[in-house]
Design a protein around this motif. Sequence first.
Motif, PDB file in Angstrom:
ATOM      1  N   GLY A  50       0.799  -1.224   0.000  1.00 22.49           N
ATOM      2  CA  GLY A  50       0.000   0.000   0.000  1.00 22.49           C
ATOM      3  C   GLY A  50       0.826   1.266   0.000  1.00 22.49           C
ATOM      4  O   GLY A  50       0.286   2.366  -0.059  1.00 22.49           O
ATOM      5  N   SER A  51       2.159   1.135   0.063  1.00 29.57           N
ATOM      6  CA  SER A  51       3.003   2.329   0.119  1.00 29.57           C
ATOM      7  C   SER A  51       3.139   2.986  -1.255  1.00 29.57           C
ATOM      8  O   SER A  51       3.666   4.085  -1.373  1.00 29.57           O
ATOM      9  CB  SER A  51       4.386   1.961   0.642  1.00 29.57           C
ATOM     10  N   GLY A  52       2.722   2.289  -2.289  1.00 32.70           N
ATOM     11  CA  GLY A  52       2.868   2.844  -3.622  1.00 32.70           C
ATOM     12  C   GLY A  52       4.268   2.653  -4.185  1.00 32.70           C
ATOM     13  O   GLY A  52       4.581   3.098  -5.289  1.00 32.70           O
ATOM     14  N   GLU A  53       5.123   1.989  -3.438  1.00 29.90           N
ATOM     15  CA  GLU A  53       6.488   1.726  -3.911  1.00 29.90           C
ATOM     16  C   GLU A  53       6.540   0.365  -4.594  1.00 29.90           C
ATOM     17  O   GLU A  53       5.853  -0.572  -4.187  1.00 29.90           O
ATOM     18  CB  GLU A  53       7.445   1.667  -2.717  1.00 29.90           C
ATOM     19  N   GLY A  54       7.416   0.261  -5.578  1.00 29.69           N
ATOM     20  CA  GLY A  54       7.638  -1.024  -6.222  1.00 29.69           C
ATOM     21  C   GLY A  54       8.879  -1.689  -5.655  1.00 29.69           C
ATOM     22  O   GLY A  54       9.652  -1.072  -4.927  1.00 29.69           O
ATOM     23  N   GLY A  55       9.086  -2.926  -6.005  1.00 29.78           N
ATOM     24  CA  GLY A  55      10.276  -3.646  -5.575  1.00 29.78           C
ATOM     25  C   GLY A  55      10.367  -4.961  -6.319  1.00 29.78           C
ATOM     26  O   GLY A  55       9.699  -5.159  -7.333  1.00 29.78           O
TER      27      GLY A  55
END
Length: 671
Positions: free
Chosen positions: A473-478
Amino acid sequence: MAENVERDIEVHWREEDYYEPPESFVKQANLNDPHIYEKMSLDNFPDCFTGYADLLDWFKPWDTVLDTSNPPFWRWFVGGRLNASYNCVDRHLPQHANKVAYYFVAEREEDPIVAVSYQELYARVNEFAALLRDYAGVKKGDRVTIHMPMVVELPVAMLACARLGAIHSVVFGGFSGQACADRIVDSESSVLVTIDGYYRNGKWLNHKEKADIAVKQAESQGQKVNHVLIFQRDPGHYGGSDLVEGRDVLVQELESKYRGARVEPESMPAEDPLFLMYTSGSTGKPKGIQHGTGGYLSYAAATTKYVLDVKPEDVYWCMADIGWITGHSYIVYGPLALGATSVLYEGGPTYPDAGRAWRIAERLNVNIFHTSPTAIRSLRQHGDDVPGRYNYHFKLMATVGEPIEPDVWRWYYNVVGKREAAVVDTWWQTETGGHLCSTVPALKAMKPGSAGPGLPGIHPVILDEEGNEVTPGSGEGGSICIRNPWPGIMQTIWKDPERFVRTYYGKYNKNPQSKDWRDWPYMAGDGAMQSQDGYIRILGRIDDVINVAGHRMGTKELESAVLQVPEVAEAAVVAAHDDIKGSIPEIYVSLHPGVEADDALNQKIVDAIVHDIGPIARPRKVWIVPDLPKTRSGKIMRRILASISDNREIGDVTTLSNPEVVETIHKLVRP
Ligand code: WT7
């Protein structure tokens, strides 16, 4: 995080809309136990997977569910013995001998559909196993390369190998003779199974020619092929290149000798390899992904049952090619292990017109349909009214192979599925044997553009560069990893265990001595984002692999093909956006001093790629440029070239050793 992935996060959809599965579907689903996720939680690992193995018949039960003593070489159902061919064929005979295993649909629409029952499949598998053993000398543990298109003889050959305990290595029919040779050499196969030719988009393709190239090339690399076994597409008629005396034989000519032959299925240890499937990685050399017998077959059967919801009374059609992992798991091993009825279609999805698929579905009463985003995009191009003209009804539709854009998903759901079907977007890989992320169709709402959460028993996590968890939900990818082993995971890379460990576990394993599986997250090589609800959106590869129409290709493989052209000094392959195929290769090359660029050279470069890999790798464009953009340390900046191909913002080039060349290339590509 790789820059292409960051870019995708920028441009990708951000909407969150959900579609509930149809009630009629939920009522009848194979898996509708709301507690399944708890039952398959890490607290119950690995025993939670025994239910999967229980879907099979074992000659001897296992003693150990999972042996983790030599990480990351996980061993499933150790001590157990079984045979894949027995599980896919023999065990169905007492109850279902006359049930249809495959409806073979030829590309030529006027040809009658051929129904192959389990009894007939049994006869053919046994006869071909006898031929392999007694004529070609194939023994347990030998590798057999099979280079064939979509015909029933392909699963017959695979199952015949499995019956003998031989390891098959199926090479996608569209691959070139050279690509087949590389796989023969790496797997050390001395038997090649092929066909004289087949029909594709209305044309007869001479396929046997490729075997001639493959054998010659393999022999020049030191691998002798003793037997080329050739099926005939049209019995009684041979349409291939000349037979080589002593090496080539028509299977049909030996048939009378083996008619009625029966071969006892070998009792195989669960951990003996079932097959190799070559796939592209970051280097120029494809990797032979090795799958075992017990774990793989359990996982393929279970996911076919619970994700694709295949039941005995269904007619299931997966449009993939058996030459890829999708076909292995979801046309051959999963459906046959369950005793299902499948459609096996020879031809192109829109041949002779865009109604073909729906005519097949209507005629055979197909109710489960499985295809790729590329096929959906290409069908969509032909208009919204085509599916509605046909009277078919799907209860479930699956998609696989590439990210599906939400509007393409909606077209699939609304127009193809007529809003009657549950849709599963299944994310997985050659290496994983079966699905990893997808909704369980009766238990979770569908969300266009998201594959869904990890399946029950599969625990994904998204890690950043340092190995820290990216908060959902942080909007960050990985980088998407799986915390735990599962039965479908590959065993190793054939003859290259170090590459196996390095590629999939090297980055995130902090302690190579650790015997605890928790220290060995499996790194898939895809960028992904997870939202609050746990659903995962796959953003694309973060390594040097490109995905063209759902087919995986290594940029390095293409580049090494191009570098064989003597005029070429340097080459860089980029994945350019394509509205239908998702992405398509474009090639940038610089030439040796004094060489002139012309159309003939351009063609030579394209030919080199088609020769080494096959027409699926054919680039959209070859750009001959004065120099390639490089960093000061000499690294070619493919990202900049990709931005030019896609007409995107190029960004900062000041750190390059040759920034001026970017402007020159830009002018050339976008005058
Ligand atoms: C790569 C694996 C899985 C069988 C066919 C391809 C991409 C696969 C999805 C999906 C987004 C997907 C990934 C993956 N991929 N399925 N549903 N959504 N991307 O097998 O040739 O081993 O390729 O295909 O990038 O890593 P493969």
